[in-house]
Design an enzyme around this catalytic site. Sequence first.
Site, PDB file in Angstrom:
ATOM      1  N   ASP A  25      30.684  15.029 -33.905  1.00 13.14           N
ATOM      2  CA  ASP A  25      30.644  13.759 -33.167  1.00 13.14           C
ATOM      3  C   ASP A  25      31.051  13.953 -31.709  1.00 13.14           C
ATOM      4  O   ASP A  25      30.519  13.300 -30.807  1.00 13.14           O
ATOM      5  CB  ASP A  25      31.591  12.740 -33.823  1.00 13.14           C
ATOM      6  CG  ASP A  25      31.479  12.777 -35.336  1.00 13.14           C
ATOM      7  OD1 ASP A  25      32.094  13.688 -35.941  1.00 13.14           O
ATOM      8  OD2 ASP A  25      30.767  11.945 -35.895  1.00 13.14           O
TER       9      ASP A  25
ATOM     10  N   GLU B  33      24.341   6.458 -27.146  1.00 13.45           N
ATOM     11  CA  GLU B  33      23.073   6.671 -27.833  1.00 13.45           C
ATOM     12  C   GLU B  33      22.419   5.324 -28.138  1.00 13.45           C
ATOM     13  O   GLU B  33      23.110   4.380 -28.537  1.00 13.45           O
ATOM     14  CB  GLU B  33      23.333   7.414 -29.147  1.00 13.45           C
ATOM     15  CG  GLU B  33      22.117   8.021 -29.784  1.00 13.45           C
ATOM     16  CD  GLU B  33      22.475   8.799 -31.047  1.00 13.45           C
ATOM     17  OE1 GLU B  33      22.313  10.023 -31.045  1.00 13.45           O
ATOM     18  OE2 GLU B  33      22.908   8.174 -32.028  1.00 13.45           O
TER      19      GLU B  33
ATOM     20  N   ASP C 202      29.751   8.820 -28.746  1.00 15.65           N
ATOM     21  CA  ASP C 202      28.920   8.846 -29.950  1.00 15.65           C
ATOM     22  C   ASP C 202      29.578   7.918 -30.980  1.00 15.65           C
ATOM     23  O   ASP C 202      30.560   8.312 -31.635  1.00 15.65           O
ATOM     24  CB  ASP C 202      28.812  10.276 -30.494  1.00 15.65           C
ATOM     25  CG  ASP C 202      27.947  10.328 -31.746  1.00 15.65           C
ATOM     26  OD1 ASP C 202      26.801   9.851 -31.703  1.00 15.65           O
ATOM     27  OD2 ASP C 202      28.426  10.840 -32.776  1.00 15.65           O
TER      28      ASP C 202
END
Lengths: 182, 182
Positions: free
Chosen positions: A157, A84, A20
């Site tokens: 996170d 992502e 992330d």
Amino acid sequence: MTSTVACWVTLSFMRVFGIDCGTEITGFGVVDSDDQSRMPRLTCRAFGAIRLAKSKTMAQRLKQVYDELSAALELWRPDAVAVEEVFYSVNAKSALKLGQVRGVALLAAATLGLPLAEYAPLKIKSSVVGYGLAGKEQVQFMVARLLELPEPPSPPDAADALAIAICHIHTAQTLSLQETRG
Amino acid sequence: MTSTVACWVTLSFMRVFGIDCGTEITGFGVVDSDDQSRMPRLTCRAFGAIRLAKSKTMAQRLKQVYDELSAALELWRPDAVAVEEVFYSVNAKSALKLGQVRGVALLAAATLGLPLAEYAPLKIKSSVVGYGLAGKEQVQFMVARLLELPEPPSPPDAADALAIAICHIHTAQTLSLQETRG
């Protein structure tokens, strides 16, 4: 049920490294998927966060992210890396900063020749919480539940990175199932 | 004139590696500044462009940029690396893509422990053409003139990279002059 069993056999064992990316904190998480039981078992092998010192220059921070991610990837040797997909941002300046961190993260995966998968935020949250607009706490809670962790992984996170890894495993399973049935 | 001469003495020799990051083509250029004559002499040592194959994945492209820039930096061993500051973009998506390339370029400099300088586009063009809103052809023409090249460097990305390097040399000279006078 034959096709379903064949799916697990196809997958057998898979280790996924989720990342992330963030300009201040970059989370990571390692999830194994195993078919020892009929339902694939998800196991959290590790998770953590790389916190970037504000006192460092941007180039030094990027080196820190790259070095720490490379070391973790070499240690865990995953079958795939998942990140992502980002198509939006508050503004172009913050998108550029986030892009820099994302660039060195993708480079760390490419340098080790690891396959890379990207997932939209909505898909990641849907995959873990079942609702694309879920909040951070809901993601943390469901990640802990799916991975049988004693408490929600922190910082958020790291939980997000584990969610990205779980999303990749779910997607690989679905694709494998479709191929077997198709 | 004493202070001016002192300035050149302070600078003596400087090699600057300019990088013009782009999602399709990343230009680079190496410029030496020498004080053998009273006016610093600028010499172009090399310039080129890294063209990214559209058939490659983004991670493979980033690895190509990183590997080629790292090889060039190791070959030329500059005293400093200079890049363009970017605060704007067409949209967040293209800013993110450009950021990824910029990230691996900054990493290549940081990995070799090279100091990094960033300059706004207006400053770079002013430094080379004398006009902040100059076009690509004007930059190519003036870079060729300042570096005594037989023809304008091509592609424009390489000319821009040389312009960034020249901008850094001019700025270092000005700072050095101010320090000497101050």
